[in-house]
Write a protein that holds these residues in place. Structure first.
Motif, PDB file in Angstrom:
ATOM      1  N   THR A 131       0.852  -1.191   0.000  1.00 27.98           N
ATOM      2  CA  THR A 131       0.000   0.000   0.000  1.00 27.98           C
ATOM      3  C   THR A 131       0.886   1.238   0.000  1.00 27.98           C
ATOM      4  O   THR A 131       1.522   1.561   1.012  1.00 27.98           O
ATOM      5  N   PHE A 132       0.922   1.900  -1.129  1.00 29.32           N
ATOM      6  CA  PHE A 132       1.848   3.011  -1.355  1.00 29.32           C
ATOM      7  C   PHE A 132       1.728   4.083  -0.279  1.00 29.32           C
ATOM      8  O   PHE A 132       2.738   4.594   0.220  1.00 29.32           O
TER       9      PHE A 132
ATOM     10  N   ARG B 123       4.848  13.049  -4.700  1.00 30.29           N
ATOM     11  CA  ARG B 123       4.318  11.703  -4.907  1.00 30.29           C
ATOM     12  C   ARG B 123       2.923  11.809  -5.501  1.00 30.29           C
ATOM     13  O   ARG B 123       2.183  12.749  -5.221  1.00 30.29           O
ATOM     14  N   ASP B 124       2.600  10.817  -6.320  1.00 30.51           N
ATOM     15  CA  ASP B 124       1.279  10.711  -6.921  1.00 30.51           C
ATOM     16  C   ASP B 124       0.688   9.401  -6.428  1.00 30.51           C
ATOM     17  O   ASP B 124       1.058   8.317  -6.907  1.00 30.51           O
ATOM     18  N   ASN B 125      -0.205   9.488  -5.458  1.00 28.91           N
ATOM     19  CA  ASN B 125      -0.753   8.277  -4.850  1.00 28.91           C
ATOM     20  C   ASN B 125      -1.652   7.508  -5.822  1.00 28.91           C
ATOM     21  O   ASN B 125      -1.849   6.302  -5.655  1.00 28.91           O
ATOM     22  N   ALA B 126      -2.185   8.183  -6.816  1.00 28.12           N
ATOM     23  CA  ALA B 126      -3.014   7.490  -7.805  1.00 28.12           C
ATOM     24  C   ALA B 126      -2.158   6.635  -8.739  1.00 28.12           C
ATOM     25  O   ALA B 126      -2.604   5.600  -9.239  1.00 28.12           O
ATOM     26  N   LYS B 127      -0.907   7.056  -8.952  1.00 25.22           N
ATOM     27  CA  LYS B 127      -0.012   6.328  -9.856  1.00 25.22           C
ATOM     28  C   LYS B 127       1.025   5.515  -9.092  1.00 25.22           C
ATOM     29  O   LYS B 127       1.876   4.877  -9.713  1.00 25.22           O
TER      30      LYS B 127
ATOM     31  N   ARG C 267       8.012   1.572   5.768  1.00 27.87           N
ATOM     32  CA  ARG C 267       6.610   1.606   6.168  1.00 27.87           C
ATOM     33  C   ARG C 267       6.411   2.365   7.466  1.00 27.87           C
ATOM     34  O   ARG C 267       7.029   2.071   8.487  1.00 27.87           O
ATOM     35  N   ARG C 268       5.585   3.382   7.409  1.00 32.90           N
ATOM     36  CA  ARG C 268       5.076   4.105   8.569  1.00 32.90           C
ATOM     37  C   ARG C 268       6.167   4.582   9.521  1.00 32.90           C
ATOM     38  O   ARG C 268       6.013   4.492  10.750  1.00 32.90           O
TER      39      ARG C 268
END
Length: 126
Positions: free
Chosen positions: A28-29, A75-79, A103-104
């Motif tokens: 999950t980006f 960043r592009d969360n859609a891509k 991660r996180r």
């Protein structure tokens, strides 16, 4: 496992610009901080230099002093893609550039990152 694939490197004259991309997959980006590191010619892996990062969740950015004001991370969360826009390039920016994911957590330490791309060469001629 996450996979990261960088692209966009190349040869550019001093003062020029390049945009690197890093495509992320497998996890999950939006849960990941994405960072850029670089390894200059003749430097060891342990000497990878932190360039900057974009934090998970809030999309805040942090840059090293050496690139602040010249480089921009987005960043592009859609891509599922993170970008490194590099302007006003200098010969000392010559390096292999790596994107990495953690991660996180927000950290500038390369040893803390779990996933890495293969790297892309950026060469700046004087």
């Amino acid at each position: 496992q996450a996979q990261l694939v960088e692209s966009g490197g190349g040869l550019v004259q001093a003062g020029g610009s390049l945009r690197l991309s890093c495509a992320f997959s497998g996890r999950t980006f939006s849960d990941y901080t994405l960072a850029w590191f670089r390894q200059a010619p003749g430097k060891e892996r342990d000497d990878r230099e932190f360039v900057g990062l974009i934090a998970w969740g809030v999309d805040a950015t942090i840059y090293s002093d050496s690139v602040k004001g010249r480089f921009t991370i987005s960043r592009d969360n859609a891509k599922n893609t993170v970008y490194l826009q590099m302007n006003s390039l200098k010969p000392e920016d010559t390096a292999v550039y790596y994107c990495a994911a953690r991660r996180r957590e927000v950290t500038h330490k390369w040893s803390s990152y779990d996933y890495w791309g293969q790297g892309t060469q950026v060469t700046v001629s004087s």
